[in-house]
Design a protein around this motif. Structure first.
Motif, short mmCIF file in Angstrom:
data_model
loop_
_atom_site.label_atom_id
_atom_site.label_comp_id
_atom_site.label_asym_id
_atom_site.label_seq_id
_atom_site.Cartn_x
_atom_site.Cartn_y
_atom_site.Cartn_z
N ALA A 115 -76.26 113.13 134.44
CA ALA A 115 -77.32 114.11 134.67
C ALA A 115 -78.66 113.60 134.14
CB ALA A 115 -76.96 115.43 133.97
N ALA A 116 -78.61 112.91 132.99
CA ALA A 116 -79.85 112.36 132.40
C ALA A 116 -80.47 111.33 133.34
CB ALA A 116 -79.55 111.74 131.05
N SER A 175 -71.32 120.65 139.80
CA SER A 175 -72.14 121.78 139.38
C SER A 175 -72.64 121.60 137.95
CB SER A 175 -71.36 123.09 139.49
OG SER A 175 -70.24 123.10 138.62
N VAL A 176 -71.79 121.05 137.08
CA VAL A 176 -72.20 120.79 135.69
C VAL A 176 -73.31 119.74 135.66
CG1 VAL A 176 -71.46 119.84 133.47
CG2 VAL A 176 -69.99 121.45 134.66
N ILE A 177 -73.13 118.65 136.42
CA ILE A 177 -74.13 117.58 136.46
C ILE A 177 -75.47 118.10 136.98
CG2 ILE A 177 -74.78 115.43 137.62
CD1 ILE A 177 -71.80 114.64 137.51
N VAL A 223 -69.90 114.30 127.78
CA VAL A 223 -70.96 113.35 127.44
C VAL A 223 -71.26 112.43 128.63
CG1 VAL A 223 -71.55 111.34 126.01
CG2 VAL A 223 -70.60 113.40 124.95
N LYS A 224 -70.22 111.99 129.34
CA LYS A 224 -70.41 111.14 130.52
C LYS A 224 -71.13 111.91 131.63
CE LYS A 224 -66.07 109.72 130.82
NZ LYS A 224 -64.87 109.06 131.38
N LEU A 225 -70.76 113.18 131.82
CA LEU A 225 -71.44 114.00 132.81
C LEU A 225 -72.91 114.19 132.43
CD1 LEU A 225 -68.77 116.78 133.53
CD2 LEU A 225 -69.27 114.73 134.88
N PRO A 249 -61.01 114.00 124.64
CA PRO A 249 -61.29 113.66 126.05
C PRO A 249 -62.27 114.63 126.71
CG PRO A 249 -59.06 114.52 125.80
CD PRO A 249 -59.56 114.27 124.43
N PHE A 250 -62.23 115.90 126.30
CA PHE A 250 -63.17 116.87 126.86
C PHE A 250 -64.60 116.55 126.44
CE2 PHE A 250 -59.20 119.31 127.03
CZ PHE A 250 -59.27 119.84 128.30
N ILE A 251 -64.75 116.17 125.17
CA ILE A 251 -66.09 115.84 124.67
C ILE A 251 -66.65 114.63 125.40
CG2 ILE A 251 -67.35 114.92 122.68
CD1 ILE A 251 -65.70 116.76 120.89
#
Length: 292
Positions: A225-226, A19-21, A219-221, A213-215
């Protein structure tokens, strides 16, 4: 029982990531389309500007050699985009087609003059610069008169300024919407892990250690998405180039490079900042506040 719970948690986590992606990809796609419009708006504006013609009517007394020398001198000017010489006979034929009758039979002589159609570079197609050029040409010994559509130039300049202003406003609005939507998606993702954050904090982990790790996960997600957003943009660019080839989207490597770099940069900045503040909020909460 434990395996079933772990499986449920993994599915829930994957669903959250998906959902975030998707949310970030949609927002980045919208920003990419707007960025494409902004990058090409200048080219479109320049295209219309460079279609404006300034007609230079030459005196009958000048020779062919002088006309050629004057034409070559014009080609070397910094303001010249292109020029076309039109003889008085060619001009007469053109008027004959427009009028539908031979006006030379009535007049008995060709009153038209040899002329040069001068197409200026976009930067010089403004009311002030064209007026300055008109004065300069009228002082030239070879030129009898100068003609161009002054109302068109003024209206064109005004419309381009108006469109540029509203594009700037629209860019700011979409930028704000992008920040809000991406921030909301990431905050919801972090919210689901708020108890993990507090547990790590209670066993002595530092804020930067917990936050890192959250950041990087966000960033990977955002990076994924990009890529999805760029695939969507590639499809849009393909069809625009297919139906409006004059824009030359596929050949404009510089604009495409700016667009790709901009999408990745926006993705990185917004996901990094949003995750930083989202984790910071839960790190600063008391344990009892996590339930609300």
């Amino acid at each position: 029982m434990t395996n079933s719970y772990d499986s449920f948690q993994k599915r829930r986590l994957r669903s959250s990531y998906a959902s975030v992606i998707i949310s970030i990809a949609i927002v980045l796609f919208m920003l990419g389309v707007l960025g494409l419009i902004l990058l090409k708006s200048n080219k479109v504006a320049n295209h219309f500007k460079e279609e404006v013609v300034m007609s230079l009517f030459l005196k009958d007394s000048i020779t062919k050699a002088q006309i050629e020398g004057f034409r070559q001198a014009l080609l070397e000017k910094e303001y010249t985009k292109n020029i076309f010489f039109i003889s008085k006979d060619e001009a007469a034929q053109s008027y004959k087609k427009d009028l539908g009758e031979d006006f030379l039979e009535f007049l008995g002589d060709n009153p038209l003059k040899n002329g040069i159609d001068l197409y200026l570079k976009a930067d010089y197609v403004t009311a002030d610069k064209m007026e300055a050029l008109e004065k300069e040409f009228k002082q030239n010994a070879f030129i009898a008169d100068v003609s161009y559509d002054k109302p068109l130039v003024k209206q064109l300049t005004k419309n381009i300024q108006r469109v540029s202003f509203w594009l700037l406003i629209l860019s700011g609005f979409f930028g704000l919407v992008a920040i809000i939507l991406i921030n909301s998606s990431i905050r919801l993702s972090i919210y689901a892990k708020r108890f993990n954050i507090k547990t790590m904090q209670m066993v002595g982990a530092t804020k930067s250690f917990i936050r890192r790790p959250f950041i990087w996960q966000s960033v990977k997600l955002g990076f994924i998405a990009a890529i999805i957003a760029l695939v969507g943009l590639a499809i849009v660019i393909y069809y625009i180039n297919k139906y409006i080839p004059s824009l030359e989207l596929v050949k404009d490597y510089l604009s495409l490079t700016y667009l790709v770099a901009g999408i990745f940069l926006v993705s990185f900045i917004i996901t990094w900042i949003s995750t930083f503040f989202a984790t910071q909020r839960f790190l600063n909460l008391q344990t009892n506040d996590l339930y609300y």
